[in-house]
Structure formats: C-alpha cells, structure tokens
Motif scaffolding. Structure first.
Motif, PDB file in Angstrom:
ATOM      1  N   CYS A 147       0.809  -0.877  -0.054  1.00 18.26           N
ATOM      2  CA  CYS A 147       0.033   0.682  -0.266  1.00 18.26           C
ATOM      3  C   CYS A 147       0.982   1.327  -0.248  1.00 18.26           C
ATOM      4  O   CYS A 147       0.215   2.156  -0.397  1.00 18.26           O
ATOM      5  N   GLU A 148       2.131   1.551   0.703  1.00 20.79           N
ATOM      6  CA  GLU A 148       2.780   2.258   1.345  1.00 20.79           C
ATOM      7  C   GLU A 148       3.184   2.377  -0.208  1.00 20.79           C
ATOM      8  O   GLU A 148       3.474   3.729  -1.339  1.00 20.79           O
ATOM      9  N   LEU A 149       3.807   1.468  -1.140  1.00 26.81           N
ATOM     10  CA  LEU A 149       4.646   1.520  -2.091  1.00 26.81           C
ATOM     11  C   LEU A 149       3.965   2.400  -3.648  1.00 26.81           C
ATOM     12  O   LEU A 149       4.207   2.533  -3.906  1.00 26.81           O
ATOM     13  N   LEU A 150       2.818   1.103  -3.555  1.00 27.85           N
ATOM     14  CA  LEU A 150       2.178   2.017  -4.688  1.00 27.85           C
ATOM     15  C   LEU A 150       0.906   3.144  -4.349  1.00 27.85           C
ATOM     16  O   LEU A 150       0.688   4.050  -5.724  1.00 27.85           O
ATOM     17  N   GLY A 151       0.694   3.380  -3.089  1.00 27.72           N
ATOM     18  CA  GLY A 151      -0.016   4.438  -2.973  1.00 27.72           C
ATOM     19  C   GLY A 151      -1.135   4.229  -2.706  1.00 27.72           C
ATOM     20  O   GLY A 151      -2.230   4.712  -2.686  1.00 27.72           O
ATOM     21  N   VAL A 152      -1.406   3.082  -2.094  1.00 28.83           N
ATOM     22  CA  VAL A 152      -2.995   2.768  -2.293  1.00 28.83           C
ATOM     23  C   VAL A 152      -3.813   2.642  -0.392  1.00 28.83           C
ATOM     24  O   VAL A 152      -2.225   2.520   0.285  1.00 28.83           O
ATOM     25  N   PRO A 153      -4.280   2.779  -0.556  1.00 33.49           N
ATOM     26  CA  PRO A 153      -4.403   3.826   1.434  1.00 33.49           C
ATOM     27  C   PRO A 153      -5.253   2.616   1.848  1.00 33.49           C
ATOM     28  O   PRO A 153      -6.046   1.373   1.138  1.00 33.49           O
ATOM     29  N   TYR A 154      -4.492   2.285   2.968  1.00 28.61           N
ATOM     30  CA  TYR A 154      -4.277   1.378   3.678  1.00 28.61           C
ATOM     31  C   TYR A 154      -5.708   1.305   4.144  1.00 28.61           C
ATOM     32  O   TYR A 154      -6.413  -0.514   4.252  1.00 28.61           O
ATOM     33  N   GLU A 155      -6.981   1.617   4.347  1.00 30.93           N
ATOM     34  CA  GLU A 155      -8.271   1.546   5.104  1.00 30.93           C
ATOM     35  C   GLU A 155      -8.641   0.891   3.698  1.00 30.93           C
ATOM     36  O   GLU A 155     -10.145   0.596   4.133  1.00 30.93           O
ATOM     37  N   ASP A 156      -8.275   0.453   3.214  1.00 34.54           N
ATOM     38  CA  ASP A 156      -8.875   0.888   1.944  1.00 34.54           C
ATOM     39  C   ASP A 156      -8.657  -1.337   1.562  1.00 34.54           C
ATOM     40  O   ASP A 156     -10.164  -2.020   1.001  1.00 34.54           O
ATOM     41  N   ARG A 157      -7.977  -1.590   2.568  1.00 32.55           N
ATOM     42  CA  ARG A 157      -7.879  -3.058   2.818  1.00 32.55           C
ATOM     43  C   ARG A 157      -8.637  -3.927   2.145  1.00 32.55           C
ATOM     44  O   ARG A 157      -8.192  -4.831   1.913  1.00 32.55           O
ATOM     45  N   ALA A 158      -9.597  -3.748   3.034  1.00 34.38           N
ATOM     46  CA  ALA A 158     -10.570  -4.795   3.725  1.00 34.38           C
ATOM     47  C   ALA A 158     -11.875  -5.043   1.706  1.00 34.38           C
ATOM     48  O   ALA A 158     -12.188  -6.441   2.005  1.00 34.38           O
ATOM     49  N   ARG A 159     -11.674  -4.183   0.938  1.00 36.22           N
ATOM     50  CA  ARG A 159     -11.980  -4.014  -0.065  1.00 36.22           C
ATOM     51  C   ARG A 159     -11.414  -4.826  -0.951  1.00 36.22           C
ATOM     52  O   ARG A 159     -11.529  -6.019  -1.748  1.00 36.22           O
ATOM     53  N   PHE A 160     -10.076  -4.241  -0.957  1.00 37.51           N
ATOM     54  CA  PHE A 160      -9.429  -5.082  -2.338  1.00 37.51           C
ATOM     55  C   PHE A 160      -8.791  -6.021  -1.776  1.00 37.51           C
ATOM     56  O   PHE A 160      -8.508  -7.199  -2.727  1.00 37.51           O
ATOM     57  N   ARG A 161      -8.877  -6.889  -0.569  1.00 33.30           N
ATOM     58  CA  ARG A 161      -8.314  -8.076   0.482  1.00 33.30           C
ATOM     59  C   ARG A 161      -9.118  -9.438  -0.340  1.00 33.30           C
ATOM     60  O   ARG A 161      -9.516  -9.906  -0.902  1.00 33.30           O
ATOM     61  N   THR A 162     -10.646  -8.707  -0.656  1.00 33.89           N
ATOM     62  CA  THR A 162     -11.573  -9.490  -1.154  1.00 33.89           C
ATOM     63  C   THR A 162     -11.542  -9.429  -2.345  1.00 33.89           C
ATOM     64  O   THR A 162     -12.316 -10.668  -2.341  1.00 33.89           O
ATOM     65  N   TRP A 163     -11.510  -8.898  -2.874  1.00 37.40           N
ATOM     66  CA  TRP A 163     -11.508  -8.439  -4.551  1.00 37.40           C
ATOM     67  C   TRP A 163     -10.110  -9.395  -5.016  1.00 37.40           C
ATOM     68  O   TRP A 163      -9.755 -10.430  -5.856  1.00 37.40           O
ATOM     69  N   THR A 164      -9.099  -9.892  -4.246  1.00 36.34           N
ATOM     70  CA  THR A 164      -7.726 -10.154  -4.535  1.00 36.34           C
ATOM     71  C   THR A 164      -8.273 -11.656  -4.330  1.00 36.34           C
ATOM     72  O   THR A 164      -7.478 -12.713  -4.802  1.00 36.34           O
ATOM     73  N   GLN A 165      -8.563 -12.077  -3.158  1.00 39.78           N
ATOM     74  CA  GLN A 165      -9.003 -13.700  -3.166  1.00 39.78           C
ATOM     75  C   GLN A 165     -10.376 -13.665  -3.526  1.00 39.78           C
ATOM     76  O   GLN A 165     -10.229 -14.964  -4.007  1.00 39.78           O
ATOM     77  N   ALA A 166     -11.260 -12.521  -4.292  1.00 44.70           N
ATOM     78  CA  ALA A 166     -11.913 -13.848  -5.057  1.00 44.70           C
ATOM     79  C   ALA A 166     -11.608 -14.002  -6.621  1.00 44.70           C
ATOM     80  O   ALA A 166     -11.543 -14.812  -7.461  1.00 44.70           O
ATOM     81  N   ALA A 167     -10.136 -13.059  -7.039  1.00 48.28           N
ATOM     82  CA  ALA A 167      -9.811 -12.994  -8.421  1.00 48.28           C
ATOM     83  C   ALA A 167      -8.266 -14.563  -8.479  1.00 48.28           C
ATOM     84  O   ALA A 167      -8.045 -15.267  -9.183  1.00 48.28           O
ATOM     85  N   ALA A 168      -8.156 -14.910  -6.923  1.00 48.07           N
ATOM     86  CA  ALA A 168      -7.681 -16.521  -7.068  1.00 48.07           C
ATOM     87  C   ALA A 168      -7.999 -17.233  -7.009  1.00 48.07           C
ATOM     88  O   ALA A 168      -7.425 -18.540  -6.939  1.00 48.07           O
ATOM     89  N   ASP A 169      -9.152 -17.455  -6.538  1.00 46.46           N
ATOM     90  CA  ASP A 169     -10.487 -18.415  -6.822  1.00 46.46           C
ATOM     91  C   ASP A 169     -10.233 -19.178  -7.778  1.00 46.46           C
ATOM     92  O   ASP A 169     -10.221 -19.091  -9.237  1.00 46.46           O
ATOM     93  N   ILE A 170      -9.590 -20.645  -7.384  1.00 45.65           N
ATOM     94  CA  ILE A 170      -9.271 -21.462  -8.842  1.00 45.65           C
ATOM     95  C   ILE A 170     -10.302 -22.113  -8.591  1.00 45.65           C
ATOM     96  O   ILE A 170     -10.199 -23.704  -9.775  1.00 45.65           O
ATOM     97  N   HIS A 171     -11.749 -22.250  -8.789  1.00 42.34           N
ATOM     98  CA  HIS A 171     -12.475 -23.205  -8.375  1.00 42.34           C
ATOM     99  C   HIS A 171     -13.776 -22.517  -9.326  1.00 42.34           C
ATOM    100  O   HIS A 171     -14.837 -22.990  -9.994  1.00 42.34           O
ATOM    101  N   ASP A 172     -13.381 -20.997  -8.981  1.00 46.70           N
ATOM    102  CA  ASP A 172     -15.359 -20.218  -9.290  1.00 46.70           C
ATOM    103  C   ASP A 172     -14.643 -19.676 -10.564  1.00 46.70           C
ATOM    104  O   ASP A 172     -14.622 -18.313 -10.027  1.00 46.70           O
ATOM    105  N   ARG A 173     -14.763 -19.907 -11.692  1.00 49.24           N
ATOM    106  CA  ARG A 173     -14.369 -18.837 -12.411  1.00 49.24           C
ATOM    107  C   ARG A 173     -14.777 -17.750 -12.772  1.00 49.24           C
ATOM    108  O   ARG A 173     -14.249 -16.148 -13.008  1.00 49.24           O
ATOM    109  N   ALA A 174     -16.208 -17.483 -12.464  1.00 53.15           N
ATOM    110  CA  ALA A 174     -16.855 -16.598 -12.256  1.00 53.15           C
ATOM    111  C   ALA A 174     -16.793 -15.534 -11.526  1.00 53.15           C
ATOM    112  O   ALA A 174     -16.943 -14.315 -11.716  1.00 53.15           O
TER     113      ALA A 174
END
Length: 389
Positions: A147-174
């Motif tokens: 977050c510090e390197l990229l300039g991403v607000p740390y307080e957004d972590r719950a949001r983007f963590r949800t999306w990165t976990q979804a993007a990494a799903d290896i069973h559900d392509r949708a």
C-alpha cells in the motif's frame, strides 16, 4: 495411480509423495489439470530453469478458446495476452515497472518496513496466547508495505483483499473474473485520484510517465497490488512455520542474525507444494528431454518440484539455513524473473529477524498436522498459524 493436479499433500511443507514418485521416473510427465485438461508437467531443475526463459513458451495461445486450462482462475487458469505481441508487451511492462523495484529502492525503503514490522509485533505482544501469527504479521505486513509503495490507502484493505481473494479463486471462474473486474475499477479510481493529487508513490510516478494511459496504469497497478502482497503473505507464513518446526535453526538465527539472508533463500526454496507451478503454452513444437511438446500444448513448469530436485539441491527435503539455496526458482528465471523479488526478500529478512529477536521462545501452539494449507486460492498458504511464546 492418478496424475491429476493438485497432488495430495499429507502435511504442510511436505513434497507430495506422488510428485516425488513422478520425479523418480523422469523430468516430463503427462498429467491432468484440476479441471481435467491434458498438460505436460516438467519437474527437473535444469529443464524448468531453461524453459522459464525459453521464448518458445508463453502465456498466450494461438486459439485461446480451445486452450487447455490449469484451473478456473482468471489470472493463471488459462491463456493471457495477445499471441502476436506478447513478447513486446511483456518487455514494455517490465520497462515501466522495473525502475520502481530495484534493490537500491528497496534498501531505501527498508527502514520503513522495519518500523511497520515493529508496530505489528508490538501489537502481537499484547495479545492473549495462543495468537494467530498469520493475522498478526504474515497477512498485514505485506499489505501495509505494498500500500505504501503503490500509494493505495491502507484503510481500503478489506475491499481490495476481498477482490484479490476472489480473483485468485481456482474453482469458480465467474467469481475470479468478477474479482479481477472489481480490482480494475478500483485501479481506475486510484489513478483518477493520483491525477488530481499526486504523491510520492508508484501509481503517481506511472501517471507522470509519457505514453502510458490511465487504463494501462490501472491494470499494472492492480497486478502489482495482487502480486505484491498475496505471494509474500504465503512465504512469510510458511517461512515462520519452517523455523518453528526446526527450533535448532531458529536458535541459530537468534545467535547469529547475519545468517538471515541465506535463511530467507532456503525458506523460499524449501516448502513442498501440491504440484503444478507456472503455466506456459508451447508456441512451436518443442523437444523436452526426449518428449515432443506440440504447438498449443499446456506446459506446467513446476518450480516447486525443481526446488526439490536432488541434482540441484542435495538432500532436498531437509531444511538447512546454511545451504547455498540462492539458485532456487521460486521467483522464476530470465526475462520473466519476478520484478518484486527484491521487495519480497527484504520483507522476509526484516520480518523474520525482528520476530526471532522479539519472541525467542516462540513455538507452535498446535501440532503441525492440524494446520491447513488453503486449496481454494491460487497462492495457497496457511489458513492460520497459532503460536505461543
């Protein structure tokens, strides 16, 4: 004997017995991916190392709709990129990002990582025992850092963590595709913010680079956000587990912190994985150790298996922090070598050095058999790591 990925892994850190049996038979194997498609699995160190930097293999496919898939992930489950321009596109991406992740920049940033680590360990020391080292250190530190390197607000972590976990799903392509789409939209929002109010961060510097449009910046930034924390979360958790299950080596690092850099290389090499590795598609017919791979075939370059090839690393299943392990293939090889490798190495060095110094008597709070490796996401890793001190 079934040869469908992923191979059963009885214990965390242990090389799957089936993978070890395949390695004993040779270096190239016909297998099925987890979605049932045919693929070639390459397990030998020399072959994997050479093929990782072989221009005849790529992430793109001449006919993407018919390509075999390694899984349902939108990120690594199937072909990526333009078949005609992949090499040039990849070179452009590296040229844009490499300057932001040089060893020199990482040395400058190290003090900040030390401060962030210290704050997390301060909080850990106040927790009731047993505590989860995964949620106390392995998960938040890489997120704070990227977050510090990229300039991403740390307080957004719950949001983007949800999306990165979804993007990494290896069973559900949708779900994976939706997570990737949400990440891209978020990246566009961040770029718009940086256009209005730039800062001293990677996204702002990309915005100031000539010839890069906002959508490309958003795409590159979100790729960095994903890769810059997901894989380091995994390595930090597994690294701590390796040391906790080898108390003599934990003590050796406590007695001599100068051993930390070498220990990190062994930590990057040593974990056994369930088979698979890095997907590539053959762009022409290729002969690998006497086996002909045809144009369009899916080739899985198993860098984890290569890291446990006895011809490259004697007694490969033993964990030895004094081993010369820097030749491991965890970060890839050649033109596609991981851009974030200097950052990952620095984070691991800082985190483990402080953890051992602050908690010299730390130990696992449960038998290792009770720990669970996640099988639902691309990067795997521990679900939790209960400890006492």
């Amino acid at each position: 004997m079934t040869t469908q990925l992923p191979f059963p892994q009885p214990l965390p850190l242990q090389v799957p017995p089936l993978l070890r049996a395949l390695q004993a038979q040779g270096t190239v194997h016909r297998i099925c991916t987890q979605v049932g498609d045919d693929a070639w699995l390459v397990t030998g160190y020399d072959e994997v190392r050479r093929l990782l930097d072989d221009h005849r293999l790529g992430r793109s496919h001449p006919d993407p709709e018919t390509a075999a898939r390694s899984g349902e992930s939108a990120l690594f489950g199937g072909p990526l990129g333009n078949y005609e321009t992949e090499k040039a596109d990849h070179a452009r991406m590296r040229a844009l990002l490499q300057p932001h992740f040089t060893p020199g920049r990482m040395r400058t940033f190290r003090h900040r990582v030390e401060t962030l680590t210290g704050e997390l360990l301060d909080n850990l020391a106040k927790q009731a025992q047993p505590a989860d080292l995964h949620t106390a250190l392995a998960l938040p530190l890489p997120i704070l850092v990227i977050c510090e390197l990229l300039g991403v607000p740390y307080e957004d972590r719950a949001r983007f963590r949800t999306w990165t976990q979804a993007a990494a799903d290896i069973h559900d392509r949708a779900r994976s595709e939706q997570g990737l789409g949400e990440l891209f939209i978020y990246g566009q929002e961040l770029v718009a913010r940086k256009r209005r109010a730039p800062g001293d961060d990677v996204i702002s510097r990309l915005c100031a680079t000539d010839g890069v449009d906002d959508d490309e910046i958003a795409m590159l930034s979100m790729a960095l956000l994903f890769a810059g924390h997901e894989t380091t979360v995994v390595q930090l958790g597994l690294g701590a587990l390796l040391l906790l299950t080898h108390p003599d080596q934990w003590q050796a690092l406590r007695d001599d912190p100068d051993l930390i850099p070498g220990a990190v290389e062994e930590i990057l090499r040593a974990p056994g994985k369930g088979g698979g590795g890095i997907p590539r598609y053959a762009h022409t017919n290729i002969d690998i150790d006497g086996v002909t791979i045809k144009t369009g075939d899916l080739v899985m370059l198993d860098n984890g298996a290569a890291n446990h090839d006895a011809t490259a690393f004697p007694d490969p299943d033993s964990f030895d922090i004094t081993r010369h392990a820097a030749g491991h293939l965890t970060f890839g090889q050649g033109a596609r070598y991981c851009i974030g490798a200097p950052l990952a190495r620095m984070e691991l060095q800082v985190a483990l050095a402080q953890l051992i110094a602050r908690f010299p008597a730390m130990r696992l709070a449960v038998p290792i058999e009770e720990l669970r490796i996640r099988g639902d996401v691309l990067t795997g890793g521990l679900a939790e790591l209960p400890v006492r001190w």
